[in-house]
Design a protein around this motif. Structure first.
Motif, PDB file in Angstrom:
ATOM      1  N   VAL A 212     -65.169 100.167 -46.425  1.00 46.00           N
ATOM      2  CA  VAL A 212     -66.533  99.630 -46.590  1.00 46.00           C
ATOM      3  C   VAL A 212     -66.970  98.647 -45.795  1.00 46.00           C
ATOM      4  O   VAL A 212     -66.186  97.812 -45.440  1.00 46.00           O
ATOM      5  N   THR A 213     -68.252  98.816 -45.193  1.00 44.37           N
ATOM      6  CA  THR A 213     -68.651  97.809 -44.357  1.00 44.37           C
ATOM      7  C   THR A 213     -69.804  96.989 -45.018  1.00 44.37           C
ATOM      8  O   THR A 213     -69.941  97.349 -46.106  1.00 44.37           O
ATOM      9  N   ASP A 214     -70.730  96.201 -44.228  1.00 43.21           N
ATOM     10  CA  ASP A 214     -71.516  95.434 -44.810  1.00 43.21           C
ATOM     11  C   ASP A 214     -73.101  96.575 -45.161  1.00 43.21           C
ATOM     12  O   ASP A 214     -73.907  96.213 -45.715  1.00 43.21           O
ATOM     13  N   SER A 215     -72.766  97.712 -44.344  1.00 43.46           N
ATOM     14  CA  SER A 215     -73.865  98.711 -44.662  1.00 43.46           C
ATOM     15  C   SER A 215     -73.598  99.858 -45.192  1.00 43.46           C
ATOM     16  O   SER A 215     -74.434 100.723 -45.851  1.00 43.46           O
ATOM     17  N   ILE A 216     -72.371 100.378 -45.150  1.00 45.45           N
ATOM     18  CA  ILE A 216     -71.916 101.777 -45.653  1.00 45.45           C
ATOM     19  C   ILE A 216     -70.695 101.797 -46.448  1.00 45.45           C
ATOM     20  O   ILE A 216     -69.887 100.756 -46.149  1.00 45.45           O
TER      21      ILE A 216
ATOM     22  N   VAL B 203     -53.080 117.358 -42.756  1.00 49.72           N
ATOM     23  CA  VAL B 203     -53.595 116.437 -41.687  1.00 49.72           C
ATOM     24  C   VAL B 203     -53.629 115.026 -41.969  1.00 49.72           C
ATOM     25  O   VAL B 203     -53.590 114.417 -42.910  1.00 49.72           O
ATOM     26  N   TYR B 204     -53.204 114.332 -40.876  1.00 47.92           N
ATOM     27  CA  TYR B 204     -53.031 112.817 -41.030  1.00 47.92           C
ATOM     28  C   TYR B 204     -54.165 112.203 -39.919  1.00 47.92           C
ATOM     29  O   TYR B 204     -54.091 112.277 -38.727  1.00 47.92           O
ATOM     30  N   ALA B 205     -55.144 111.450 -40.618  1.00 44.84           N
ATOM     31  CA  ALA B 205     -56.025 110.668 -40.078  1.00 44.84           C
ATOM     32  C   ALA B 205     -56.519 109.721 -40.580  1.00 44.84           C
ATOM     33  O   ALA B 205     -57.757 109.497 -41.028  1.00 44.84           O
ATOM     34  N   PRO B 206     -55.968 108.320 -40.631  1.00 47.34           N
ATOM     35  CA  PRO B 206     -56.178 107.305 -41.374  1.00 47.34           C
ATOM     36  C   PRO B 206     -57.530 106.576 -40.839  1.00 47.34           C
ATOM     37  O   PRO B 206     -57.768 106.721 -39.586  1.00 47.34           O
ATOM     38  N   ILE B 207     -58.233 105.877 -41.613  1.00 46.91           N
ATOM     39  CA  ILE B 207     -59.438 104.974 -41.083  1.00 46.91           C
ATOM     40  C   ILE B 207     -59.140 103.655 -41.568  1.00 46.91           C
ATOM     41  O   ILE B 207     -58.777 103.451 -42.355  1.00 46.91           O
ATOM     42  N   ILE B 208     -59.378 102.635 -40.563  1.00 40.01           N
ATOM     43  CA  ILE B 208     -59.138 101.299 -40.702  1.00 40.01           C
ATOM     44  C   ILE B 208     -60.462 100.450 -40.453  1.00 40.01           C
ATOM     45  O   ILE B 208     -61.224 100.866 -39.226  1.00 40.01           O
ATOM     46  N   ASN B 209     -60.661  99.367 -41.205  1.00 40.41           N
ATOM     47  CA  ASN B 209     -62.038  98.603 -40.848  1.00 40.41           C
ATOM     48  C   ASN B 209     -61.471  97.434 -40.366  1.00 40.41           C
ATOM     49  O   ASN B 209     -60.742  96.696 -40.871  1.00 40.41           O
ATOM     50  N   ILE B 210     -61.890  97.210 -38.968  1.00 34.19           N
ATOM     51  CA  ILE B 210     -61.186  95.839 -38.227  1.00 34.19           C
ATOM     52  C   ILE B 210     -62.609  95.040 -37.927  1.00 34.19           C
ATOM     53  O   ILE B 210     -63.604  95.749 -37.180  1.00 34.19           O
ATOM     54  N   ASP B 211     -62.995  94.086 -38.356  1.00 30.46           N
ATOM     55  CA  ASP B 211     -64.265  93.238 -38.141  1.00 30.46           C
ATOM     56  C   ASP B 211     -65.578  94.121 -38.244  1.00 30.46           C
ATOM     57  O   ASP B 211     -66.368  94.191 -37.266  1.00 30.46           O
TER      58      ASP B 211
ATOM     59  N   LYS C 144     -64.037 105.419 -32.754  1.00 28.27           N
ATOM     60  CA  LYS C 144     -64.725 104.126 -33.051  1.00 28.27           C
ATOM     61  C   LYS C 144     -66.146 104.402 -33.660  1.00 28.27           C
ATOM     62  O   LYS C 144     -67.001 104.837 -32.894  1.00 28.27           O
ATOM     63  N   TYR C 145     -66.546 103.516 -34.863  1.00 30.26           N
ATOM     64  CA  TYR C 145     -67.988 103.660 -35.201  1.00 30.26           C
ATOM     65  C   TYR C 145     -68.345 102.059 -35.617  1.00 30.26           C
ATOM     66  O   TYR C 145     -67.270 101.323 -35.811  1.00 30.26           O
ATOM     67  N   ASN C 146     -69.429 101.941 -35.481  1.00 34.44           N
ATOM     68  CA  ASN C 146     -70.016 100.532 -35.934  1.00 34.44           C
ATOM     69  C   ASN C 146     -70.392 100.468 -37.387  1.00 34.44           C
ATOM     70  O   ASN C 146     -69.748 101.291 -38.139  1.00 34.44           O
ATOM     71  N   ASN C 147     -70.789  99.339 -37.753  1.00 36.34           N
ATOM     72  CA  ASN C 147     -70.921  99.087 -39.055  1.00 36.34           C
ATOM     73  C   ASN C 147     -71.924 100.000 -40.007  1.00 36.34           C
ATOM     74  O   ASN C 147     -71.785 100.172 -41.200  1.00 36.34           O
ATOM     75  N   VAL C 148     -72.732 100.696 -39.203  1.00 33.25           N
ATOM     76  CA  VAL C 148     -73.520 101.703 -39.974  1.00 33.25           C
ATOM     77  C   VAL C 148     -72.980 102.985 -39.527  1.00 33.25           C
ATOM     78  O   VAL C 148     -73.759 104.109 -40.040  1.00 33.25           O
ATOM     79  N   GLY C 149     -71.815 103.327 -39.078  1.00 32.04           N
ATOM     80  CA  GLY C 149     -71.338 104.508 -38.667  1.00 32.04           C
ATOM     81  C   GLY C 149     -71.646 105.285 -37.528  1.00 32.04           C
ATOM     82  O   GLY C 149     -71.659 106.588 -37.483  1.00 32.04           O
ATOM     83  N   THR C 150     -72.412 104.488 -36.669  1.00 27.89           N
ATOM     84  CA  THR C 150     -72.883 105.198 -35.473  1.00 27.89           C
ATOM     85  C   THR C 150     -71.703 105.206 -34.483  1.00 27.89           C
ATOM     86  O   THR C 150     -70.813 104.316 -34.259  1.00 27.89           O
TER      87      THR C 150
END
Length: 439
Positions: A215-219, A306-314, A329-335
């Motif tokens: 979870v980010t501040d937008s998505i 399949v192994y493909a972890p997702i991690i939120n950093i800043d 790498k994606y930004n806070n809105v998933g771009t």
């Protein structure tokens, strides 16, 4: 013949063996699953003398030699201990190797009631390290309890729980949960007392709580694994508009191979589920209802998930696309920002990605220091390698020397936590807690 232990054995057709495997003689390749056909990792396989032969990996797979007839014992803190007689004459030999599935039974009150209660010692069933401390499920073989422990090993709170609640989970919003095969509860703590609330059944817990990956501040990003773990859809939900779409899809090597049954079935599943919408099909836990021709056990269990972890950093999202050899790498809105090529998991060349790779398919995130570590088995030891997610390179490493077979490794604020076995015993269902500073 098993008396109190129900183990179901299915022979699988073997893959073509390498010449090196043939030289070792008869090999048993086993897959350990539970009653829901989920793979069981960190199960210990020992011989009749108590010698540890193997530990199942993240896909529930282990290999042992069948050079002579013997019994093996399968131990795991969440399941009944099972002793299985192994006689090569009872199996069909295919190209010098045997394939078999072991189905373990859950623990029951009857199964633990026969244990000796005169000298019980608590061991750890499961634990998670969080920003609120360490949440740990302990047992003495008959009673279970949940404890909140400080980073300095002080017990802050303790609560007796049903032994069927045997796992701890931290959700994407840092909420603490305990769960079992049938139900789950949210854990609340005031630093002195623990309370279980907001109970859910297993289907709701897996589809609405465990599936929320970041979870980010937008998505919010949830995931759906389908076709027996051969593909992952990461689904993006806008927190303001509630609009949903696919952020990323990652297929295993098996699923990517065009023309095979997995590839065809995945395309059919995607068309069906995406037509009905993610909110509808995200509650599904299996594709069994939709497959016209269920894959064989060989297709299901010889292919790694399949192994493909997702991690939120800043507030940025990083997806480790190991099948594609990239960090996305994606930004806070998933771009999408960029793709960074990686090769740290290919320590001995690309072939090691599929055969005898030292990489344990485990990325460990230290949320306090915002560092990513990759776990490797090398030279009989576990080595943790720090990964620079911006460059995809190894920038440091640490080898765990104290214990040879650490399990359930976690890292928080530069401290490595894990479970180990007692040197003075061979009951591999009992694990004990240890922590050491990364130097």
């Amino acid at each position: 013949m098993l008396k109190r232990y129900q183990i179901v054995l299915f022979l699988l057709f073997a893959l073509t063996l390498s010449s090196s495997a043939q030289k070792k003689g008869k090999i048993l390749s086993g897959v350990i699953i539970d009653k829901n056909e989920s793979r069981v990792n960190e199960a210990c396989i020992s011989d009749s003398k108590g010698n540890l032969l193997s530990i199942s990996d993240c896909d529930g797979v282990f290999q042992i030699s069948l050079a002579q007839e013997h019994n093996i014992t399968i131990s795991h803190p969440r399941f009944k201990k099972a002793t299985v007689p192994l006689d090569p004459k009872n199996f069909e030999l295919i190209d010098g190797k045997y394939y078999v599935i072991f189905m373990l039974d859950d623990k029951t009150i009857d199964s633990i009631g026969y244990q000796d209660t005169t000298a019980r010692k608590e061991y750890v069933v499961d634990y998670k390290v969080s920003k609120y401390g360490i949440f740990m499920i302990k047992s003495d073989g008959i009673h279970s309890k949940l404890q909140q422990i400080s980073y300095r090993n002080k017990v802050l709170a303790s609560l007796s729980i049903d032994f069927k609640l045997d796992r701890v989970f931290i959700d994407a919003l840092d909420g603490i949960h305990v769960y079992g095969n049938d139900s789950s509860y949210h854990v609340y703590s005031d630093g002195t007392n623990l309370v279980l609330a907001e109970g859910h059944d297993a289907i709701y817990f897996k589809s609405h709580i465990m599936s929320l990956a970041a979870v980010t501040d937008s998505i919010a990003v949830s995931y759906l694994k389908y076709y027996y773990g051969q593909s992952i859809d990461y689904i993006r939900t806008n927190l303001n508009t509630k609009y949903q779409d696919i952020l990323c899809t990652i297929d295993s090597e098996t699923a990517k191979y065009e023309g095979n049954s997995a590839s065809n079935e995945l395309e059919e599943a995607r068309r069906l589920w995406r037509h009905h919408g993610y909110e509808v099909y995200s509650t599904r836990t299996s594709t069994n209802d939709n497959v016209k021709n269920r894959p064989s056990y060989k297709e299901i269990l010889t292919a790694k998930e399949v192994y493909a972890p997702i991690i939120n950093i800043d507030n940025n999202l990083y997806i480790f696309d190991f099948p594609g050899d990239f960090i996305i790498k994606y930004n806070n809105v998933g771009t999408l920002i960029n793709n960074t090529e990686i090769a740290f998991h290919l320590s001995h060349g690309r072939a090691s990605k599929f055969y005898d790779s030292p990489f344990d398919n485990n990325i460990i995130f230290d949320p306090a220091k915002k560092e990513c570590w990759a776990q490797f088995h090398e030279n009989g030891k576990v080595t943790l390698k720090k990964i620079d997610v911006r460059k995809g390179k190894v920038i440091g490493e640490y080898t765990i020397e104290k214990h040879d077979k650490p399990l359930n490794i976690q890292i928080y604020n530069g401290i490595v936590y894990y479970l180990y076995f007692n040197n003075d015993g061979n009951d591999y269902g009992k694990r004990y807690f240890y922590a050491e500073m990364i130097k």
